[in-house]
Design a protein around this motif. Structure first.
Motif, PDB file in Angstrom:
ATOM      1  N   LEU A 158     -21.914 -24.970 -36.035  1.00  0.00           N
ATOM      2  CA  LEU A 158     -22.412 -26.543 -36.710  1.00  0.00           C
ATOM      3  C   LEU A 158     -23.196 -26.084 -38.220  1.00  0.00           C
ATOM      4  O   LEU A 158     -23.383 -26.335 -39.075  1.00  0.00           O
ATOM      5  CB  LEU A 158     -22.038 -27.768 -36.755  1.00  0.00           C
ATOM      6  CG  LEU A 158     -21.462 -28.197 -36.338  1.00  0.00           C
ATOM      7  CD1 LEU A 158     -21.490 -29.810 -35.306  1.00  0.00           C
ATOM      8  CD2 LEU A 158     -20.525 -28.693 -37.228  1.00  0.00           C
ATOM      9  N   VAL A 159     -24.168 -25.357 -37.310  1.00  0.00           N
ATOM     10  CA  VAL A 159     -26.110 -24.947 -37.518  1.00  0.00           C
ATOM     11  C   VAL A 159     -25.301 -23.818 -38.762  1.00  0.00           C
ATOM     12  O   VAL A 159     -26.131 -23.740 -40.193  1.00  0.00           O
ATOM     13  CB  VAL A 159     -26.650 -25.112 -37.050  1.00  0.00           C
ATOM     14  CG1 VAL A 159     -27.802 -24.639 -37.814  1.00  0.00           C
ATOM     15  CG2 VAL A 159     -27.010 -26.462 -36.033  1.00  0.00           C
ATOM     16  N   GLY A 160     -25.262 -23.168 -39.093  1.00  0.00           N
ATOM     17  CA  GLY A 160     -25.231 -21.854 -39.150  1.00  0.00           C
ATOM     18  C   GLY A 160     -23.705 -22.062 -40.214  1.00  0.00           C
ATOM     19  O   GLY A 160     -23.580 -21.059 -40.996  1.00  0.00           O
ATOM     20  N   LEU A 161     -23.047 -22.755 -40.474  1.00  0.00           N
ATOM     21  CA  LEU A 161     -21.822 -23.546 -41.662  1.00  0.00           C
ATOM     22  C   LEU A 161     -22.090 -24.567 -42.153  1.00  0.00           C
ATOM     23  O   LEU A 161     -21.680 -24.337 -43.568  1.00  0.00           O
ATOM     24  CB  LEU A 161     -20.358 -23.744 -41.370  1.00  0.00           C
ATOM     25  CG  LEU A 161     -19.341 -22.962 -40.146  1.00  0.00           C
ATOM     26  CD1 LEU A 161     -18.231 -23.488 -39.599  1.00  0.00           C
ATOM     27  CD2 LEU A 161     -19.085 -21.473 -40.889  1.00  0.00           C
ATOM     28  N   SER A 162     -22.899 -25.464 -41.977  1.00  0.00           N
ATOM     29  CA  SER A 162     -23.653 -26.551 -42.412  1.00  0.00           C
ATOM     30  C   SER A 162     -24.372 -26.464 -43.694  1.00  0.00           C
ATOM     31  O   SER A 162     -24.171 -26.879 -44.937  1.00  0.00           O
ATOM     32  CB  SER A 162     -24.513 -27.036 -41.873  1.00  0.00           C
ATOM     33  OG  SER A 162     -25.685 -26.385 -41.748  1.00  0.00           O
ATOM     34  N   LYS A 163     -24.799 -24.900 -44.224  1.00  0.00           N
ATOM     35  CA  LYS A 163     -25.386 -24.600 -45.733  1.00  0.00           C
ATOM     36  C   LYS A 163     -23.760 -24.721 -47.034  1.00  0.00           C
ATOM     37  O   LYS A 163     -23.854 -24.940 -47.416  1.00  0.00           O
ATOM     38  CB  LYS A 163     -25.830 -22.887 -45.434  1.00  0.00           C
ATOM     39  CG  LYS A 163     -26.896 -23.159 -46.790  1.00  0.00           C
ATOM     40  CD  LYS A 163     -27.548 -21.082 -46.477  1.00  0.00           C
ATOM     41  CE  LYS A 163     -25.770 -20.229 -46.880  1.00  0.00           C
ATOM     42  NZ  LYS A 163     -26.461 -19.068 -47.143  1.00  0.00           N
ATOM     43  N   LEU A 164     -22.879 -24.259 -46.095  1.00  0.00           N
ATOM     44  CA  LEU A 164     -22.024 -24.098 -47.590  1.00  0.00           C
ATOM     45  C   LEU A 164     -21.638 -25.546 -47.608  1.00  0.00           C
ATOM     46  O   LEU A 164     -20.704 -25.918 -48.327  1.00  0.00           O
ATOM     47  CB  LEU A 164     -20.508 -23.334 -46.608  1.00  0.00           C
ATOM     48  CG  LEU A 164     -21.187 -21.410 -46.351  1.00  0.00           C
ATOM     49  CD1 LEU A 164     -19.819 -21.409 -45.439  1.00  0.00           C
ATOM     50  CD2 LEU A 164     -21.387 -21.071 -47.326  1.00  0.00           C
ATOM     51  N   TRP A 165     -21.884 -26.011 -46.471  1.00  0.00           N
ATOM     52  CA  TRP A 165     -21.532 -28.083 -47.119  1.00  0.00           C
ATOM     53  C   TRP A 165     -22.540 -28.705 -48.213  1.00  0.00           C
ATOM     54  O   TRP A 165     -22.804 -29.894 -47.626  1.00  0.00           O
ATOM     55  CB  TRP A 165     -20.803 -28.958 -45.564  1.00  0.00           C
ATOM     56  CG  TRP A 165     -19.216 -28.574 -45.409  1.00  0.00           C
ATOM     57  CD1 TRP A 165     -18.609 -29.143 -45.912  1.00  0.00           C
ATOM     58  CD2 TRP A 165     -18.648 -27.430 -44.999  1.00  0.00           C
ATOM     59  NE1 TRP A 165     -17.334 -28.688 -45.154  1.00  0.00           N
ATOM     60  CE2 TRP A 165     -17.835 -27.698 -44.861  1.00  0.00           C
ATOM     61  CE3 TRP A 165     -18.876 -26.574 -44.429  1.00  0.00           C
ATOM     62  CZ2 TRP A 165     -16.735 -27.044 -44.614  1.00  0.00           C
ATOM     63  CZ3 TRP A 165     -17.642 -24.976 -43.719  1.00  0.00           C
ATOM     64  CH2 TRP A 165     -16.460 -26.121 -43.853  1.00  0.00           C
TER      65      TRP A 165
END
Lengths: 252, 252, 252, 252
Positions: C168-175
């Motif tokens: 989630l932390v790794g992906l959150s930037k894209l959201w």
């Protein structure tokens, strides 16, 4: 192609009950549903083929190919009391977890489309001890339905229910379908007509179905032949004793 | 990208028969279909690439990359008698069950789009005993087609047919395509030109194809080279003896 | 059916913070989030069921079926200071890598729809040594958020964070969501209330939440019961010591 | 979420060449592409995250989370001769065959959208013997491109090319993109700056790129650090000697 749902006929049913009877422990569900289909002369109206079924075909004496499939039959109650039925019968469950979810979603979609809001899933409950008279066990989607199942003479089950029998009950709420799972004691390693008889007696009484269970051995024999030809081992257990799982939930 | 179906040309065909010839036991189907393509100068018109094929490329002397693919060829009958053909040829089947279903669905879609309503899948039937003259075996989608296949001199097969050869026959009904599978005895562990010859003779007679089988060894040799380069082991068995499965259908 | 996101209510929230609390090492996140839900009387508003969850159902004393699920709760701040929360709680993570990505995508979609742009994921950091007072460790989506996490008294973590907490932390930037992961020392092999307490104290202070941690043992006990019944072993590690991975990155 | 392609900027490029540089044997491609990016100050413009990448996050000294990703950089030729470039760089390939196909499809879609019709994939060719001066090997999508690659001093490769380096060349034809794969001898078990230098010299000459290869060791060192932190072992081999496969294509 990921999956094909072939609908041959769209029956008009009155508040039908779906009965699930796919292969599992002791093939109890399989025998019971096949017997219902044969005795009630239930009519095939739809078929599901999934890419998570086995990719084989088998042939028998007549040269006609058989293949992994799930079929839907319907039965219209023959009098005021007898309930309309949708019977899910087949020679396989899906081979993967993702496939099992897809299969259940398809079944629930189709059931809802036909106005179904009640479902009974069947299965065997494996016993290591010798079983004389098989007892019945139940689990349900909600408290009210638990009571109805207990009213059939079933004990409340404690433990895990694997496969479509458990998954359908777990998912049914999201489709606004009430459901319970009815399991019967069985040694589990052969198609068990006696376990199927207990289950049939209970649901026939509940649904006011007039079904003779004398020919149950024939359904068990047919089940043995079909599954033997497919070389299908039991696709999933419907039940595991609760103790063994308890030991490793915090392992890595 | 999950799959790419590239159609180079859409041929106009008259009631064509699809012949499946992907790699399998003894590469019987592969040799027979390659030979048909070469002798009939059948024309490539479409190609399928699936994400469930291997993710490799291979190179040979000329530096040009080859890759896992399935190709479609067509042949227009050269006289009134000779049937129009669609030939499915390739160097691989899909690596997963889901992929096999997807592949078959694509093949059947494409066949139906071209007006095909008859299909013959080919394969080898592995024998442990020494094979002198290979016998033919068949299985079909329906009783009428069983009779046609038996009319070619094939015995009715009993057992399981794995891979695309069986799956296509099992699925064809859902696409309104009649089909049979024709298998030939083979030791199975080398590209078997003799087994392919038996099959070719039978289907050429049935479809009134004028095909010389003298150069079959060349097709076997080419098959050996192509598949050797790919390092592809047999993707699936077309047949397994029935006995060994019978022992474990009720195991867990 | 691949996944079902059931939204029972769409709450109106003011700049909410998402707190992730799925099962993992020492069930630290699970205990902490369950405690928050109970103490804050947070309200269930959505549920996710994925085909990459286990295909089982389990039953307890009351006969009602439980099943693998992820739930979303919300809490509206009770005064000017207290932040609005979205709490992700559940009894499982996805069983496959693809499923973990799908789950995280669904969670981030839902969070963004509710105006969330800040997320805290929780977890345990397994220690082989005896832990007296658990230390906190952090990692974040960006430099600014690293500082905020360090401001809570956490050390910067070095190593790998597995599972939803890391993904989630790794992906959150894209959201366009800022996020940090907060881990607490734990032996990891039992539901660890002490590790959960350290984490709760830190985030309650940061988010001005008035939460009593005295009843944390009750949340740990409930966690133990729920997960024990499911027989779910820890779905993924949140952390592995860095050294052991270093030895094999260039192996085949 | 199955995959996210995030495009930060859509560059206008003149007949660009795509250079693939994902991790593989000896990390030759990874080092070469990282060096190009650093020396040319190529600009990040897009990013791909796939659900078939690993579901982890890692952290380093600064507390900022890193994660499996593939990035696209562009470079606009600085004079009339120098070609425009798209550089594909990343810390992982997909973990599954299906994922590799999906990744390649996404890369080819993106390349075609930017007007690219030429692609060079890079890699290492593992040698058991000691390598003094690494030789170059090539394979290409078509005969004309084979000649161009041979013109760089590369020998024609015989054997199998695994992973994205081979798959992209195998698929490029379907996107109307010509391509070749350029491999360099390497022992393969460490990030090999010397093998990367041979490749860089060849492609810089071909594409008229002015790039200093003196700092290549720095790129190798950075590669070592990044991949070590991820604990990623080589995701796939780009090449295997041809002999060993030849022995088992007809096995079951």
């Amino acid at each position: 192609m990921v999956s094909v749902v072939q609908v041959y006929e769209k029956p008009v049913l009155n508040n039908p009950v779906l009965i699930e009877g796919l292969p599992g422990i002791g093939f109890v569900a399989n025998i019971a549903s096949l017997h219902l289909i044969q005795e009630l002369k239930a009519k095939l109206f739809a078929e599901i083929r999934l890419s998570s079924f086995q990719d084989i075909a088998i042939t028998a004496d007549d040269g006609k190919v058989r293949f992994p499939t799930n079929e839907f039959y319907y039965h219209k109650g023959r009098d005021k009391e007898e309930r309309d039925l949708i019977i899910l019968y087949g020679n396989t469950q899906a081979l993967t977890t993702v496939g099992q979810y897809e299969l259940c979603g398809r079944v629930l979609d189709l059931a809802r489309d036909l106005g179904c809001n009640y479902m009974i899933t069947l299965g065997g409950f494996r016993r290591d001890e010798k079983v004389t008279t098989p007892k019945l066990y139940c689990a349900a989607s909600d408290t009210e339905t638990v009571k109805e199942a207990v009213g059939l003479g079933a004990e409340i089950m404690e433990g895990q229910i694997f496969g479509v029998a458990g998954l359908l009950v777990g998912l049914s709420k999201l489709w606004n379908i009430k459901s319970f799972c009815l399991l019967s004691d069985t040694p589990g390693f052969y198609p068990d007509a006696e376990a199927a008889r207990e289950i049939l007696n209970a649901i026939c009484k509940m649904l006011h179905l007039k079904v003779d269970t004398n020919r149950l051995d024939k359904a068990a024999e047919t089940t043995r032949e079909i599954l033997g030809a497919f070389g299908i081992s039991q696709p999933s257990q419907e039940e595991k004793p609760k103790e063994e799982e308890k030991s490793h939930p915090w392992h890595i």
